[in-house]
Enzyme design. Structure first.
Site, short mmCIF file in Angstrom:
data_model
loop_
_atom_site.label_atom_id
_atom_site.label_comp_id
_atom_site.label_asym_id
_atom_site.label_seq_id
_atom_site.Cartn_x
_atom_site.Cartn_y
_atom_site.Cartn_z
N CYS A 13 0.82 -1.23 0.00
CA CYS A 13 0.00 0.00 0.00
C CYS A 13 0.84 1.27 0.00
O CYS A 13 0.31 2.37 -0.09
CB CYS A 13 -0.97 -0.02 1.17
SG CYS A 13 -2.10 -1.44 1.08
N ILE A 60 -12.33 -0.48 -0.92
CA ILE A 60 -11.70 -0.97 -2.17
C ILE A 60 -11.98 0.12 -3.22
O ILE A 60 -13.13 0.52 -3.41
CB ILE A 60 -12.39 -2.29 -2.61
CG1 ILE A 60 -12.19 -3.40 -1.57
CG2 ILE A 60 -11.96 -2.71 -4.02
CD1 ILE A 60 -10.91 -4.17 -1.66
N HIS A 81 -8.68 4.38 -1.32
CA HIS A 81 -7.32 3.86 -1.25
C HIS A 81 -7.02 2.92 -2.43
O HIS A 81 -6.94 1.70 -2.28
CB HIS A 81 -7.14 3.14 0.10
CG HIS A 81 -5.81 2.49 0.30
ND1 HIS A 81 -4.65 2.96 -0.27
CD2 HIS A 81 -5.45 1.39 1.03
CE1 HIS A 81 -3.64 2.17 0.09
NE2 HIS A 81 -4.10 1.22 0.87
#
Lengths: 395, 395
Positions: free
Chosen positions: B83, B210, B337
């Site tokens: 990430c 998501i 994200h």
């Protein structure tokens, strides 16, 4: 800007390495590189992992490798540039040292393709062309792409299948001396000619194998390099370029645009005249994923004129003692091609060549002290050309 | 070494972007960044693509994006740091400029997680912990990891679920002003408290979604930056670190080691005292993949003492006007994200903050001209902390 040198190298046995997992495979090379440089993990400022990945369910390979090799908590990242992944990893560490962000950086290239069942591994390779149009719609596979190149090249320039065979014979010959090579057995041209066709005109002996393997190099700034070794191998320059993912958009099929652009940039930065490059470069590694790729590389790099690369092969000019020795470690063809490791493996082989410690039977004559690595990704999607020297670039 | 500035930014709408494919999504941001910098594709020396990937069958995202955005034949690579992928991409371009290898570099972060069916996307996220031991053997999922952190933190320091809720309320509040945010609707603490538990004590409103999205920044050397803009935003420093993939090997569960190490390095290079960092930094972006992660970030970055991060949340000290505004663009929680884009999105938001052109309702007061981005990968596997400034670092 700081000059950047290779001060330690590590290389695993390439092949079907089902005896180890990915991190154990990487450790074989990290350990060797640390020992060569007489360094410990805490001396490393950062590490970069070249791993195309996708073969196993464990996705964070840089973390898993870093932890196993005791490199954490040093900063890291994983890089992918298809089959040029290893050279991309090298680039990141090179820039890190050159920019002053790090003094010592570790580059690890590792791939364990046998973690996927064989048919899946081949399917994954196929996708690295243009998945949507070429693989999914037309069923084009990786040997298929290079078969198109070979067919066009033969039609245009009169190359024979025996000429392709000379590449296979040469690279298997050198692989037979390399203890790290997947295939350590020389082959005869008769065996090549009789080998099974996989995508006409290419045969099994034209293709590199699905391989597990790892390689590592430690890069350092001039100040550190001089403390560590009397024979640093300097990175003089690296050129890199990208090309269309779509074969139908290429200008021609006898050469790879991205390789020409990358070579031009590398030569320009190294102040080497492309047409005379073979006079300066003592030894080269080129990306022979298929034999035709080595022939095209000769031309894209300026070792031969356009349409004459196959003549170098026919005349044996890329053996040691010829115009320019190419793939004296067996190349992708015989050494093997563990995707993320290949570019780093080229750096290891050339460092050991320049330091005159290549395996017996494979040592080129070192005159000018220059070496060149040509590492491609996809079917010309990525190209990285790196020039190494015993002479400090800024000197 | 050359100073490095951001001279152009681009940001797509985040959310479920099923209206575009990955390359079209990237182009929305590349085009915006080129326009802001008044540059054309041929001016870009290299580009780096941050894309964790694995959501679609087309594996070479850097190539596909580069070709669609007309950036080929420029050199490129794809980078992955879970990430924190976007920040890793930024680092590579930063080093490229700082080392003199490039004058102008494009950083593109893009992810289209909806290319996978939803359950598969969630399965892929799960694997980014420690796949073999924690997911495969114990069934630990991503919300599960952060639920463990939250449970331990609550037990040790007396934080209440309402304190976590304050993070969600704040980030949704700012998301409501951000035209790029996935969720543009404020929520009340009562709604938060009633929301469904996904991994006790964490609820749906503790988790980021998501997301599909992209962001781009153009970096340039001082000489070029000054020609392009009167308000370059300089990259002062970046610290990065890695941590174990295995939760059972962590020292504690109320803090993230890698974040502390990365912050320490970033502060040291920027000559900022960690304990007083909130006095220098006008605005920060932190990695709030779950609300508890934002609380731990306050402490890992020195904005609060150990065990007191939740008090900043309780007191509303991280709203604009408080001790230090955090995630004034809505954060991962409300903005979304899209893995590879997040670190680049942070760079875009902070650049626009420092240049005082953040969306209405989200502009922090710029006093000292410093901003900070904290971007994590995995559950503490990767950490990247980047410090930006209106003042040239070498001045």
């Amino acid at each position: 800007m700081a000059d950047v040198a290779i001060v330690g190298t590590g290389h695993s046995k390439f092949g079907a390495r089902t005896d180890v997992n990915l991190q154990e495979l990487a450790w074989e090379t990290v350990r060797q590189a640390l020992e060569e440089a007489n360094l410990e993990q805490q001396d490393i400022d950062m590490f970069v992992v070249g791993n195309a990945g996708g073969w196993s369910s464990e996705p964070l390979s840089a973390i898993v490798i870093g932890e196993y090799c005791n490199l954490a908590p040093k900063g890291t990242m994983r890089v992918e540039a298809a089959c040029a992944t290893g050279s991309a990893a090298l680039r990141i560490a090179y820039q890190a040292i050159k920019s002053g962000e790090a003094k010592i950086a570790m580059v690890i290239g590792a791939e364990q393709m046998h973690q996927s069942p064989h048919p899946l591994a081949i399917e994954m390779m196929r996708r690295a062309g243009n998945y949507f149009w070429e693989f999914e719609n037309f069923g084009l596979t990786f040997p298929g792409y290079y078969a198109l190149y070979a067919t066009r090249y033969m039609a245009k320039y009169g190359m024979k299948e025996e000429d392709l065979g000379q590449i296979a014979v040469k690279n298997h010959y050198y692989g037979s001396f390399n203890p790290y090579a997947t295939f350590q057995k020389p082959i005869k041209i008769e065996e090549y000619l009789k080998s099974k066709i996989i995508a006409s005109p290419l045969k099994v002996y034209d293709a590199c194998p699905i391989t597990d393997g790892a390689a590592a190099v430690i890069l350092a700034s001039e100040e550190v390099a001089k403390r560590i070794t009397d024979t640093p191998v300097w990175i003089v320059s690296q050129g890199f370029a990208s090309g269309t993912a779509n074969l139908s958009k290429r200008d021609d099929f006898v050469s790879i645009d991205a390789a020409r652009v990358a070579a031009e940039e590398a030569y320009k930065r190294a102040k080497i005249n492309r047409e005379e490059s073979w006079k300066y470069i003592d030894v080269a590694e080129v990306h022979d994923c298929f034999t035709i790729a080595e022939i095209m590389a000769y031309e894209d790099l300026g070792f031969a004129n356009r349409g004459e690369g196959y003549i170098l092969a026919r005349e044996g000019q890329t053996y040691i003692g010829g115009r320019i020795p190419v793939n004296a470690d067996g190349g992708l063809k015989a050494k093997g091609h563990p995707i993320g490791a290949t570019g780093v493996s080229m750096a290891v082989s050339l460092t050991r060549q320049l330091q005159q410690r290549a395996p017996k039977g494979t040592q080129a004559t070192i005159n000018n002290g220059y070496a060149l690595a040509h590492n491609m990704g996809g079917t010309g999607h990525y190209a990285y050309v790196t020039i190494y020297s015993l002479k400090k670039p800024s000197a």
